[in-house]
Write a protein that holds these residues in place. Structure first.
Motif, PDB file in Angstrom:
ATOM      1  N   ILE A   1       0.835  -1.211   0.000  1.00 14.21           N
ATOM      2  CA  ILE A   1       0.000   0.000   0.000  1.00 14.21           C
ATOM      3  C   ILE A   1       0.868   1.259   0.000  1.00 14.21           C
ATOM      4  CG2 ILE A   1      -1.794   1.287   1.244  1.00 14.21           C
ATOM      5  CD1 ILE A   1      -2.923  -1.362   2.158  1.00 14.21           C
ATOM      6  N   PHE A   2       1.952   1.258   0.781  1.00 17.78           N
ATOM      7  CA  PHE A   2       2.874   2.407   0.737  1.00 17.78           C
ATOM      8  C   PHE A   2       3.379   2.595  -0.693  1.00 17.78           C
ATOM      9  CE2 PHE A   2       4.512   2.124   5.425  1.00 17.78           C
ATOM     10  CZ  PHE A   2       3.252   2.458   5.854  1.00 17.78           C
TER      11      PHE A   2
ATOM     12  N   ALA B   1       1.870   1.771  -3.423  1.00  8.68           N
ATOM     13  CA  ALA B   1       0.796   2.301  -4.270  1.00  8.68           C
ATOM     14  C   ALA B   1       0.627   3.805  -4.036  1.00  8.68           C
ATOM     15  CB  ALA B   1      -0.508   1.561  -3.971  1.00  8.68           C
ATOM     16  N   LEU B   2       0.673   4.225  -2.758  1.00  8.79           N
ATOM     17  CA  LEU B   2       0.501   5.651  -2.445  1.00  8.79           C
ATOM     18  C   LEU B   2       1.666   6.465  -3.022  1.00  8.79           C
ATOM     19  CD1 LEU B   2      -0.692   5.337   1.275  1.00  8.79           C
ATOM     20  CD2 LEU B   2      -2.091   5.830  -0.720  1.00  8.79           C
TER      21      LEU B   2
END
Lengths: 412, 265
Positions: free
Chosen positions: B185-186, B188-189
């Protein structure tokens, strides 16, 4: 009493049925893909995609609530099928991770089955839909009746459901346009990656200045016979300054003088010059088997020939450093006349009227002297929904970590 | 550099070898156990000091190239081995961990990294350190989990059951999975900030998803109480997917356009 082995498809269904079902679904996906000659799936645009997603969610959640006790539906929302679908997604990702994902690949069996664009093909779509249905059912059964002890499960599964479904259903509304602008000019036309027809943007971008900073230039030995740059013995990327040294087999180089920005004077000796025109020059002492020579070398530029030093069949060259930072100073103006000044830089996009602008590139042939800036404008109205999913996933993840730590007593 | 990699690597490997020997002998002479642990930990400390020196010399965190990430790995994985011993009284994991760490240092000794201070604009981001560190620690834990599972498999083949070992493999997998999720997720962000979109099916992304799905599958299989002996095989083999994701992706045909290859040819 002797245990009787369960027959195929004898209720309650379990793993075997889930495996067969998943394999059949994958096969159906590939057959369908073959039948449509490799054509991709077109997801409808706003507002039809949101209606479709809402309908799908309503069906899954409605069925989940209405037929909770139905054995077939229980099986459909249970772990065995979920696990098989996870592995099917992994298998499709494996294909996508090995076969180059190249939309322009030559026609073959590969493109007919769309293995070159697996993530926009039918097998992937079929598995994703089944997966979202399975995940949705599992979610609704944990959600109703609500209990705090299911919070981690709900956050993780709902987060994943939202991020995945909105990411996929919303992909048709994602707009990515590339804008080319020269210094001192404005542009309001953008290009899609896959088409030559310009698209008009609801705002214009005026480029005041494009600037680029580089890392220190590097010394290499250049071998024209193999067209190779040879790094010095230390295998270190050098900091060019007075006193920097580099060595190769039999060749030692010492930097006697370094001018980061200079131009050749009347007699050819470089003189310091303004950064906008000058190029790096270095006076080097080259020692080959005890014999010394001193000379000026430079990186050259689009306007100036580089100076190098010939050492037998090799050349000592100074190569410009790699880009450290590039930035465009722009003014944005929308149809209503609202203006905004901004600095665009890699990793620092700027938002304007629902769009996000990214520093994408420049004229690489001219490097530091590029007067052209390439900017990407992106609009993704579904982003907030996907991010809600991400943050729920992360919240669930923190609870998972916490509970995992709490229960780490080993029974030996 | 004043403190070179070869010295650090050889010293650390010698520490781990001596620590292993002391620990093996401590079965007869218990007094050797403490110095054995101290010497082994000193091995990791040497690598950590080297990382600190290297970081200062580079002026950027040494997290860019695969060789640099192997340094962290070599320093951290023996620590996990000793933590497991301390926390769960399982004493064999540390040997595997030190072996793996030495193996990774060995790769770096064979293929020296280029001492490169540059950091391209795409990597100059506040996301750089959290994204890479979370993945790194995740990989370390999953490597330890995989090694534990492999050990359980070999015990099983010799018809011995090892319930405690299975539990350790499981919890390491949970912790590793949690970190993989954060890493994904990091990533992706960060991708949204750097490249404009959070997911583009870049080969490294695809393999990261594949690794995540593999462990997601494990957790569901565990939850469904699938035969724990089969799951040890699953865990032991899942790490192969991670290894491809970590080191192998660059060699795959799909990698030609990856935004994740940071070593210039």
């Amino acid at each position: 009493m002797e245990a009787v082995p369960r027959q195929w498809f004898q209720s309650p269904w379990n793993f075997r049925e889930a495996i067969i079902f998943t394999v059949l679904a994958l096969l159906a996906g590939f057959v369908l893909q073959y039948a449509v000659s490799g054509a991709g799936i077109v997801i409808p645009e706003w507002p039809f995609n949101v209606m479709l997603l809402a309908l799908f969610a309503a069906v899954v959640f409605g069925l989940g609530i209405a037929f909770r006790k139905n054995p077939a539906l229980s099986w459909f929302g249970d772990i065995p099928l979920g696990l098989c679908l996870i592995l099917a997604l992994a298998a499709l990702s494996l294909i996508g991770g090995i076969v180059p994902q190249d939309p322009s690949a030559q026609q073959s069996m590969l493109t007919r089955l769309r293995l070159n664009q697996i993530f926009s093909g039918w097998p992937f779509a079929v598995i994703i839909i089944l997966f979202l249905a399975n995940l949705g059912l599992a979610l609704v059964w944990k959600l109703i009746p609500f209990s705090m002890k299911n919070l981690q499960f709900i956050l993780f599964h709902a987060g994943f459901w939202i991020a995945l479904s909105c990411g996929i259903f919303g992909s048709s509304d994602l707009q990515r346009l590339v804008i080319f602008i020269e210094e001192g000019k404005a542009n309001h036309l953008g290009y899609r990656m896959d088409s030559d027809t310009p698209v008009s943007l609801p705002f214009s971008v005026f480029l005041h200045d494009f600037s680029l900073e580089e890392y220190s230039p590097q010394l290499f030995l250049y071998d024209p016979s193999s067209d190779r740059l040879i790094m010095d013995r230390s295998q270190a990327v050098l900091d060019m300054r007075k006193g920097t040294s580099a060595s190769w087999k039999g060749v030692d180089v010492l930097v006697l003088e370094y001018l980061p920005s200079a131009l050749p004077g009347h007699d050819g000796t470089p003189l310091p010059a303004d950064r906008s025109k000058g190029i790096p020059f270095a006076k080097v002492r080259i020692t080959i088997h005890g014999k010394q020579q001193e000379t000026w070398i430079s990186t050259g530029s689009p306007f100036l020939r580089p100076d190098d030093a010939q050492l037998g069949s090799l050349y000592l060259v100074m190569v410009p450093g790699t880009p450290k930072l590039f930035r465009s100073a722009v003014t944005l103006q929308d149809n209503t006349g609202r203006t905004e000044m901004a600095n665009l830089q890699v990793n620092k996009p700027v938002g304007f009227g629902g769009w996000k602008l990214y520093q994408m590139g420049y004229d690489e042939k001219n490097g530091r002297w590029s007067r052209l800036s390439i900017i990407e404008a992106i609009r993704d109205p579904w982003l907030p929904a996907v991010y809600v999913g991400f943050f729920m996933l992360m919240a669930g993840n923190i609870l998972f970590f916490w509970n995992g730590i709490k229960r780490t007593e080993v029974t030996s | 550099m004043s403190f070179d990699f070869n010295t650090a690597a050889v010293t650390a490997m010698a520490c781990w070898a001596a620590g292993t020997l002391f620990h093996a002998l401590s079965r007869k002479t218990a007094a050797l156990k403490l110095p054995g642990t101290a010497i082994s930990l000193a091995g990791s400390a040497v690598i950590l000091v080297f990382i600190a020196v290297y970081w200062t010399a580079l002026d950027r965190p040494p997290l860019r190239t695969l060789g640099e990430t192997r340094l962290w790995y070599a320093a951290l994985i023996p620590l996990v081995g000793f933590l497991v011993e301390y926390r769960w009284k399982i004493d064999w994991l540390k040997y595997y961990c030190m072996g793996l760490a030495a193996f990774f240092l060995g790769i770096n000794l064979r293929i020296p990294d280029v001492f490169d201070k540059t950091l391209m604009p795409a990597l100059q981001s506040p996301w750089f350190i959290p994204h890479v560190v979370v993945y790194l620690v995740g990989y370390v834990l999953l490597a330890a989990s995989s090694v534990t599972a492999l050990h359980n498999v070999t015990l099983r083949l010799r018809s011995k059951d090892n319930a405690a070992g299975k539990t350790v493999a499981h919890y390491l997998a949970i912790l590793g999975f949690v970190l993989l999720t954060f890493g994904l997720i990091f990533g992706a962000l960060w991708a949204k900030e750097a490249w404009g979109h959070y997911w583009t099916w870049d080969p490294k992304e695809t393999w990261a998803l594949l690794s995540w799905l593999a462990y997601l599958g494990y957790l569901h299989a565990f939850r469904h109480r699938i035969d724990s002996d089969k799951l040890q095989w699953y865990l032991a083999l899942s790490f192969l997917v991670l290894l491809v994701c970590w080191f192998g992706v660059n060699y795959l045909p799909s990698a030609s356009n990856s935004v994740h290859s940071y070593t210039q040819g």
